[in-house]
Enzyme design. Structure first.
Site, PDB file in Angstrom:
ATOM      1  CD  GLU A  82      39.503  -2.603  -5.840  1.00  0.00           C
ATOM      2  OE1 GLU A  82      39.063  -2.871  -4.705  1.00  0.00           O
ATOM      3  OE2 GLU A  82      40.545  -1.947  -6.016  1.00  0.00           O
ATOM      4  CG  HIS A  97      39.932 -10.694   2.847  1.00  0.00           C
ATOM      5  ND1 HIS A  97      41.001  -9.857   3.069  1.00  0.00           N
ATOM      6  CD2 HIS A  97      39.956 -11.579   3.874  1.00  0.00           C
ATOM      7  CE1 HIS A  97      41.647 -10.224   4.154  1.00  0.00           C
ATOM      8  NE2 HIS A  97      41.027 -11.274   4.662  1.00  0.00           N
TER       9      HIS A  97
END
Length: 710
Positions: A500, A506
């Protein structure tokens, strides 16, 4: 899992329809309405906190509806100005303005849809049910409007003189409009509106039924002896859960996968069977009819747009491009996975037989006896492993340590910032030079009102155009220990935490101008790549040595035990790959037929779909059965669950490449950050990978990673 807040529920709230002169007058009145909302409602204005972090302590469910109304009114006025602009359509006066519009609606939507998955209650559910059709209609007013699309199409037809990132945004909007039905005739548009409204309603109902199931489909044990195999701490946690729910005894709450982690420890076979069947049959009566309606409506929508089925329509925005490409990779792996699963089952059956039992292996036996096979093969006792994975050590000495080594970033806990639940931790994130990146919230524990699984999303997205820095969160569902007890994680939970944070990275490292192209706003079959690529850093030797320490003594995990943990990573991969492929194929099959298909029995459809692909192996059921498959029926992954495997090809190939280039180094991290994480969807996604890797990925590393080849 990357959770797209609004994409699946309300399509897009960053746009609105063009208006006639009368509509323009209405919009002006609606703009005034914005000013009438209670000025004390903090959602009405940007948060004054650093990074515009939400003021969680200053708003609640009573505040959402007036701001939804005001946000819609404000956006109508903004879009009227764009659509009715007498000047010829340009990139700046149309698309840039669209990117800047809807700030108020975006703010309230982001707050509401994030928190409705984290602290939901009956009021959140009521508001969600109310807003789903409203926001669906709002989206339709945008994408089915001729005047607005005419401006977008004009820019699209003359985009050659724009720079690459601007062209990418033009293509993004043009595709969104066309896929939403902008080229349909008026009768077809009316039908599209009806379908979208009903789909929004059904998706919300499906999700709410799942939340209801988590609360109601619990297993209550009154005889403590039935819990043999669990640790004292685990038993205490079940007792605490029962007490909190006002029940006597020990309460087992289901997680959202078919198999339940607790099955690996419970010695009582009847209780294991009871838990498994409760898991596998949940929400059938409530969500079964929804699935049949939802898939039929999706098929109708695809046909309106000229596609033979929903899956074919979805592929227009995916890297896979065609359903044949998806079925090709899934069907290629299916026989290999089932073959390995059957070999694993044979080993398990030998253990069962050797114990003097006479039963044949059943799904509720797999996890329990797999641990016995694992122990025999690797002499590995999970109870001896968990004390070396205490949560705070995993976070600070594992995850944060690895990210500093790889990217040079550091984390500072911000206890001064408000949070929405006492379990949530907030951290400010900094680059190696001390410059600020943004905020990161960690929400680790399972609780009532929180949806199952693990995911990442954002409260504020990065945007060069808006000058905003990211505010990101990760959520997991780790069982919370009794008061005073440490949180000891399974190795699977550790891996999920790293996964996660790959999504979080990102979002945090995004360096893109336009919000619609920033961060994790990529194709579904790309977005899981950065998260999966981040998983393997949890077993990097330097990282493991830093965090895998006994929570009481501080002693590092013994080399022999660590070796067994690492050696066992490819163990049971036949099972893991088969249960995943079964779910991915179910998802595809539910979306690979026309609207004339008459389906009346969900369970029958499931069985026939799995038989069709040679993966109907009873001891290994799908990771998610249809009636609680939130990814595909409520989470935006329809005809997209295959993406986890598709992107694992990229992740395994990328990690193998980085290993060859020195492993956990700033050089590798900086390259990955520059070419992959910072780019979002601002350029062709395969080109981003090629810029990082030097070539397209191959499946070689994936097959080795999953233990399907030597």
């Amino acid at each position: 899992m990357r959770k797209s807040l609004i994409a699946s529920t309300i399509a897009s709230v960053l746009l609105l329809s063009a208006c006639s002169s009368q509509q323009a007058e209405d919009s002006s009145a609606q703009a005034s309405q914005v000013q009438t909302v209670n000025i004390d409602n903090v959602l009405m204005k940007p948060s004054p906190l650093q990074y515009m972090a939400p003021e969680f302590d200053k708003f609640g469910t009573k505040d959402y509806e007036p701001v939804f109304d005001a946000g819609i009114a404000e956006q109508k006025a903004q879009i009227a100005a764009i659509a009715n602009n007498p000047a010829p359509a340009t990139f700046k006066n149309t698309l840039v303005e669209l990117e800047l519009s809807g700030e108020l609606l975006d703010r309230v939507s982001t707050a509401f849809y994030n928190l409705s998955g984290l602290i939901s209650d009956s009021e959140y559910q009521r508001i969600a049910a109310k807003m789903a059709p409203v926001l669906s209609a709002h989206s339709d007013d945008i994408y089915l409007n001729k005047a607005l699309f005419s401006r977008v199409e004009s820019i699209y037809n003359n985009k050659a003189n724009l720079n690459a990132e601007d062209q990418r945004l033009v293509e993004f909007y043009y595709t969104k409009f066309v896929n939403a039905g902008a080229k349909l005739n008026e009768a077809q548009k009316t039908k599209m509106r009806e379908i979208n409204a009903e789909l929004a309603k059904l998706s919300t109902e499906f999700s709410q039924n799942i939340l209801k199931s988590f609360k109601e489909d619990v297993i209550l044990v009154t005889d403590k002896s039935e819990l043999a195999g669990l640790s004292d701490g685990e038993i205490d946690s079940l007792a605490a859960a029962a007490k909190k729910a006002g029940k006597e005894g020990y309460m087992i709450t289901l997680v959202n996968t078919t198999q339940q982690p607790i099955l690996s420890s419970l010695e009582n076979r009847k209780l294991r069977e009871r838990i498994f069947k409760a898991s596998a049959t949940r929400a059938q009566n409530t969500n079964g009819p929804i699935i049949i309606k939802e898939t039929n409506l999706r098929a109708q929508k695809a046909e309106l747009l000229g596609y033979k089925d929903w899956a074919s329509y979805v592929m227009t925005t995916r890297m896979a491009k065609t359903t044949d490409n998806v079925y090709g990779i899934l069907d290629d792996l299916a026989p290999k996975a089932v073959h390995k699963a059957k070999a694993e089952a044979a080993e398990i059956q030998k253990v069962i037989d050797a114990s003097g039992e006479t039963f044949a292996l059943q799904p509720w036996d797999w996890a329990f006896y797999t641990e016995k096979v694992r122990q025999a093969k690797y002499d590995l006792d999970p109870a001896l492993v968990k004390p070396y994975f205490e949560m705070q050590s995993v976070i600070h000495d594992g995850l944060f340590f690895a990210m500093k080594k790889l990217y040079g970033i550091t984390f500072k806990e911000r206890k001064d910032l408000p949070v929405y639940h006492e379990d949530v931790m907030a951290f400010e994130v900094f680059n190696a030079d001390g410059s600020a990146i943004g905020l990161f919230y960690m929400d680790p524990y399972a609780r009532e009102g929180k949806r199952g699984g693990a995911w990442m999303s954002s409260y504020v997205g990065q945007s060069g155009l808006k000058g905003t820095k990211p505010v990101i969160y990760n959520a997991q569902n780790i069982p919370k220990p009794a008061d005073g007890q440490p949180t000891l994680m399974t190795f699977s939970e550790v891996t999920t935490m790293f996964h996660e944070f790959g999504h979080a990275a990102h979002g945090l490292f995004s360096d893109v101008k336009y919000p619609s192209l920033a961060g994790t706003a990529t194709a579904r079959d790309f977005v899981e790549f950065p998260s999966q690529a981040n998983e393997d850093w949890n077993i990097e030797p330097t990282v493991l040595a830093n965090y895998a320490k006994h929570y009481k003594t501080g002693e590092p995990i013994p080399k022999e035990l660590l070796a067994k943990v690492l050696e066992s990573q490819n163990f049971n991969q036949g099972f893991g790959t088969t249960e995943y492929l079964a779910a991915a194929l179910l998802d595809m099959e539910w979306h690979s037929f026309g609207s004339d298909e008459d389906i009346t029995d969900v369970q029958k459809f499931e069985h026939e779909a799995l038989e069709k692909h040679g993966i109907a192996y009873y001891p290994v059921p799908p990771r998610y059965k249809s009636c609680y498959f939130s990814h595909t029926f409520a989470g935006g992954y329809s005809a997209g669950y295959y993406a986890y495997l598709w992107t694992e090809v990229f992740a395994a190939d990328a990690f193998a490449h980085m290993t060859e280039q020195g492993g956990l180094t700033r050089e590798n991290g900086d390259s990955f950050r520059k070419e992959i994480l910072s780019k979002g969807n601002s350029r062709d996604l395969m080109q981003s990978y090629i810029e990082f890797r030097g070539q397209k990925p191959t499946t070689d590393a994936l097959l080795k990673r999953r233990g399907l080849v030597e």
